[in-house]
Design a protein around this motif. Structure first.
Motif, short mmCIF file in Angstrom:
data_model
loop_
_atom_site.label_atom_id
_atom_site.label_comp_id
_atom_site.label_asym_id
_atom_site.label_seq_id
_atom_site.Cartn_x
_atom_site.Cartn_y
_atom_site.Cartn_z
N ASP A 72 0.65 -1.18 -0.16
CA ASP A 72 0.05 -0.05 -0.01
C ASP A 72 0.87 1.28 0.12
O ASP A 72 0.41 2.55 0.06
N GLY A 73 2.15 1.12 0.08
CA GLY A 73 2.92 2.37 0.08
C GLY A 73 4.41 1.79 0.02
O GLY A 73 4.66 0.61 0.36
N VAL A 74 5.51 2.83 0.12
CA VAL A 74 6.74 2.54 0.11
C VAL A 74 7.47 2.70 1.59
O VAL A 74 8.73 2.93 1.60
N SER A 75 6.78 3.02 2.64
CA SER A 75 7.03 3.32 3.79
C SER A 75 6.23 2.56 4.84
O SER A 75 5.12 2.15 4.43
N GLU A 76 6.83 2.54 6.24
CA GLU A 76 5.91 1.86 7.31
C GLU A 76 4.77 2.38 7.49
O GLU A 76 3.74 1.90 7.70
N GLN A 103 0.19 -5.06 -5.82
CA GLN A 103 -1.42 -4.80 -5.69
C GLN A 103 -1.76 -3.78 -4.56
O GLN A 103 -1.12 -4.02 -3.49
N VAL A 104 -2.08 -2.57 -4.70
CA VAL A 104 -2.14 -1.52 -3.75
C VAL A 104 -3.79 -1.26 -3.74
O VAL A 104 -4.33 -0.90 -4.62
N THR A 105 -3.99 -1.28 -2.48
CA THR A 105 -5.49 -0.98 -2.24
C THR A 105 -5.62 0.65 -2.02
O THR A 105 -4.57 0.88 -1.06
N VAL A 106 -6.27 1.43 -2.53
CA VAL A 106 -6.20 2.82 -2.49
C VAL A 106 -7.11 3.22 -1.58
O VAL A 106 -8.57 2.99 -1.93
N THR A 107 -6.93 4.06 -0.59
CA THR A 107 -8.14 4.68 0.45
C THR A 107 -7.64 6.08 0.43
O THR A 107 -6.65 6.60 0.71
N GLY A 158 0.67 8.68 -1.73
CA GLY A 158 1.75 7.96 -2.05
C GLY A 158 1.97 7.35 -3.00
O GLY A 158 2.91 6.30 -3.26
N LEU A 159 1.01 7.36 -4.17
CA LEU A 159 0.83 6.51 -5.39
C LEU A 159 2.18 6.71 -6.38
O LEU A 159 2.58 5.76 -6.84
N GLY A 160 2.53 7.94 -6.50
CA GLY A 160 3.61 8.24 -7.16
C GLY A 160 4.85 7.61 -6.73
O GLY A 160 5.88 7.12 -7.57
N ASP A 161 5.15 7.46 -5.48
CA ASP A 161 6.20 6.78 -4.96
C ASP A 161 6.34 5.29 -5.20
O ASP A 161 7.41 4.77 -5.41
N THR A 173 -11.13 7.32 -11.54
CA THR A 173 -10.76 8.09 -12.32
C THR A 173 -9.58 9.24 -11.81
O THR A 173 -8.86 9.87 -12.39
N GLU A 174 -9.61 9.25 -10.43
CA GLU A 174 -8.69 10.15 -9.63
C GLU A 174 -7.46 9.72 -9.94
O GLU A 174 -6.51 10.65 -9.66
N LEU A 175 -7.10 8.32 -10.09
CA LEU A 175 -5.87 7.82 -10.17
C LEU A 175 -4.98 8.43 -11.35
O LEU A 175 -3.80 8.85 -11.12
N ALA A 176 -5.40 8.63 -12.49
CA ALA A 176 -4.92 9.07 -13.40
C ALA A 176 -4.32 10.56 -13.15
O ALA A 176 -3.17 10.97 -13.52
N PHE A 177 -5.09 11.37 -12.54
CA PHE A 177 -4.80 12.70 -12.34
C PHE A 177 -3.63 12.79 -10.97
O PHE A 177 -2.77 13.90 -10.93
N ASP A 178 -3.85 11.82 -10.08
CA ASP A 178 -2.80 12.01 -8.91
C ASP A 178 -1.59 11.58 -9.12
O ASP A 178 -0.56 12.12 -8.79
N LEU A 179 -1.63 10.51 -10.38
CA LEU A 179 -0.20 10.01 -10.88
C LEU A 179 0.39 11.06 -11.51
O LEU A 179 1.69 11.34 -11.71
N GLN A 180 -0.49 12.03 -12.20
CA GLN A 180 0.25 13.06 -13.04
C GLN A 180 1.01 13.93 -12.14
O GLN A 180 2.13 14.44 -12.39
N GLU A 181 0.36 14.38 -10.99
CA GLU A 181 0.85 15.36 -10.14
C GLU A 181 1.81 14.77 -9.06
O GLU A 181 2.74 15.48 -8.68
#
Length: 631
Positions: A272-276, A308-312, A319-322, A364-372
């Motif tokens: 779910d992320g790259v940090s604890e 596999q990332v569960t996005v909440t 932290g999706l870009g990380d 659809t928020e995913l595409a815009f969050d990854l852009q940023e």
């Protein structure tokens, strides 16, 4: 004036394509073949049942409270399974645009209104619907497999067949769509159940390649985990995967080698992320150490991992870009990433409205969050497509290989529920660029549909597609050093992902190790009772395999079928299981996994073999660039 022979070739190829395309369109269409695995001739675009799309539109959905009551009535013996099948709580709903959002609204006469957001980006939402490829063949001879009333799957073979081996788990996560470790009973498949499941899987048409995904609970806890893989492999299924939290793969490297030897192809690893901090809700005290060790051990055994990332919303969406950066840096181990917005099922099915609104993450928020959040140059309206467009390339493979025993992997996920973006990764520099930045993928897909519909036969089809590839490739915008020969090699690799089958398919699928690789980033949003749309159930590409048949993943977890099926076939009460089998370790409340296990197996030396490549539509590219391809 052209500066090179390559420029001259591009100009010639474009001129030939512009000449041949209208001629091809003007000629009478030919017939498509009738392969043995299909119930009829291959479908042209006009023959396909289109996806149900459009805003506004009326749909059928579920009342979450009626659905919950119906499930409880089955468990209490007040109604039968047939009653639940016929009416799991169906109500009318509407999808509409309001205030810059796409919403689903519905109202139950007994329980009142419900509202949920499907998108915060209406233009993007409409683009995904506009580009959606149509449905696959209607299923034939499948009554005993897909007979689940309004939740019946009616078309296609599916892309992932989910096999839940156990409801036990060695973690206590939230969210958890199964609510693992909370039930008073154990539901665990036997090897006889596995035999029934895969006998069912071979009993109807269309018969296509399909990914098998052993899941749970935590599937690696099942006492038949390795035996189930071996049996499935023996029945002719080669794309074998496991969805796991990675604990057992991290604890003991031998475990990865044993799974690989049994026939496992790849691993889907929860992250779910790259940090604890981003993984703390999972309960592990040393989450990232476990994930990194699992990745190392899986790679050492000769397998790759999909994250596999569960996005909440409010938890890890920042932290999706990380995660993208982590995947690119570790492309030697990581095959791709699947982002899955939270579904409110299992442990979260009784969530309050306020909590649901706060935590909901529209796809659809995913595409815009990854852009940023990234620097790869993502442009949402250019670089993202509905997952169903993979079906265009599967259909092309079927046209080119009419004698194949199995059809290609065919995606028909509803565009509201699945999107993807392909990146080209330079494995030397660990840098990536969206493929549509230098290759007009949208136009290429339109070309492929037009070409395959013309029914010209494999040789002519390959030639026409090759010209389209060159016409849509912009060398000036491509990364430095990436030329037509490189394009040909990455296309060969991509086509082998959707077609081709043999006992050695797994090794062949891993044999490409060029500098340039394609990494696919997907967003897959599984429905829960709050945003349920029956028009996305009938063509589910992720059926759950049970001894009672195959049920849409969304219906199984979001629509209440899991509890009904487990009630019918529970193995034993949990207390009895503990008395006979003992208690397995559960890592929760900050407990750490001991990773100081001795290594008994040598680190595998991965031997690359040259794949017997699928005949892909790249004829003529070898004349563009005489540079040797570096292995």
């Amino acid at each position: 004036m052209f500066t090179s022979k390559a420029d001259t070739f591009y100009a010639t190829a474009n001129a030939v394509w512009k000449l041949l395309r209208p001629i091809n369109s003007a000629l009478p269409e030919g017939h498509l073949p009738s392969p043995s695995w299909a119930p009829s001739r291959l479908l042209k675009q006009r023959d396909r049942v289109p996806m149900d799309t459009g805003v506004p539109r009326k749909i059928l959905s579920l009342c979450p409270d009626c659905n919950h009551e119906a499930v409880e009535a089955v468990l209490k013996g007040e109604i039968g399974v047939a009653d639940f099948r016929d009416n799991p709580g169906i109500i009318h709903a509407e999808i509409l645009e309001e205030g810059g959002r796409i919403l689903m609204r519905k109202a139950c006469e007994r329980h009142g209104p419900f509202e949920d957001a499907l998108s915060n980006h209406p233009d993007f939402f409409r683009k995904m619907e506009r580009l959606a490829f149509g449905r696959d063949f209607a299923c034939v001879d499948d009554c005993s497999v897909h007979g689940h009333g309004a939740n019946s799957i009616r078309s296609g073979r599916g892309t992932y067949l989910i096999v839940d081996l156990t409801n036990r788990c060695n973690m206590m996560c939230s969210p958890c769509f199964m609510d693992a470790n909370a039930a008073s009973y154990v539901h665990e498949l036997t090897i006889e159940d596995i035999k029934v499941i895969f006998s069912n899987a071979l009993s109807f048409k269309p018969q296509r390649e399909i990914n098998i995904l052993f899941s749970g609970g935590e599937p690696t806890l099942s006492p038949i985990f390795l035996e189930a893989i071996q049996h499935t492999k023996s029945k002719g299924f080669h794309r074998l995967h496991v969805a796991t939290n990675g604990v057992r793969f991290a604890e003991r490297r031998d475990f990865a080698f044993e799974a690989k030897k049994a026939g496992l192809h790849a691993v889907y690893l929860q992250l779910d992320g790259v940090s604890e901090e981003k993984n703390r809700h999972r309960g592990l005290g040393n989450s990232m150490a476990v994930k990194r060790q699992a990745l190392e051990n899986i790679a050492a055994a000769g397998m790759r991992t999909t994250l596999q990332v569960t996005v909440t919303n409010g938890l890890n969406n920042d932290g999706l870009g990380d995660i993208v950066g982590f995947a690119i840096r570790n492309i030697d181990k990581i095959h791709g990433v699947v982002f899955q917005p939270i579904m409110f099922a299992g442990r979260d099915e009784r969530v309050s409205s306020d909590a649901r609104y706060a935590r909901r993450y529209p796809l659809t928020e995913l595409a815009f969050d990854l852009q940023e959040q990234t620097s790869v140059g993502w442009q949402p309206m250019r670089d993202w497509f509905p997952v169903s467009d993979f079906g265009i390339f599967a259909h092309l493979c079927d046209v080119l290989n009419p004698q194949a025993k199995l059809g290609s992997l065919f995606q028909e996920t509803h565009p509201n529920r699945g999107i993807f973006s392909p990146l080209l990764v330079d494995t030397h520099q660990r840098q990536a660029i969206p493929i549509p930045a230098f290759f007009d993928l949208e136009q290429f897909m339109r070309d492929v549909v037009e070409i395959t519909d013309s029914g010209r036969g494999p040789a002519t089809t390959k030639a026409l597609v090759s010209l389209s590839i060159l016409s849509n490739f912009n060398q000036q915008k491509a990364p430095s050093g990436f030329g037509p020969a490189d394009l040909r090699h990455v296309l060969e690799d991509c086509f082998y992902r959707v077609a081709g089958s043999s006992d050695h398919w797994s090794r062949k699928a891993y044999s490409y190790d060029g500098r340039w690789r394609v990494m696919i980033f997907k967003g897959v949003w599984f429905q829960d009772a709050f945003n349920y749309d029956f028009s996305g159930i009938c063509n589910s590409t992720t059926p759950v395999a049970t001894t009672q048949g195959e049920i849409s993943f969304c219906a199984y977890y979001g629509g209440g079928w899991r509890k009904v099926v487990e009630h019918q076939s529970r193995t034993t009460q949990l207390a009895d299981w503990h008395r006979t089998h003992g208690r397995h370790e559960i890592y929760a409340k900050g407990k750490s996994v001991d990773l100081a296990q001795p290594l008994h197996s040598p680190v595998a030396s991965l031997v690359q073999i040259e794949a017997d490549r699928l005949a892909v539509p790249t004829a003529g590219l070898e004349h563009c660039d005489k540079r040797s391809h570096q292995r």
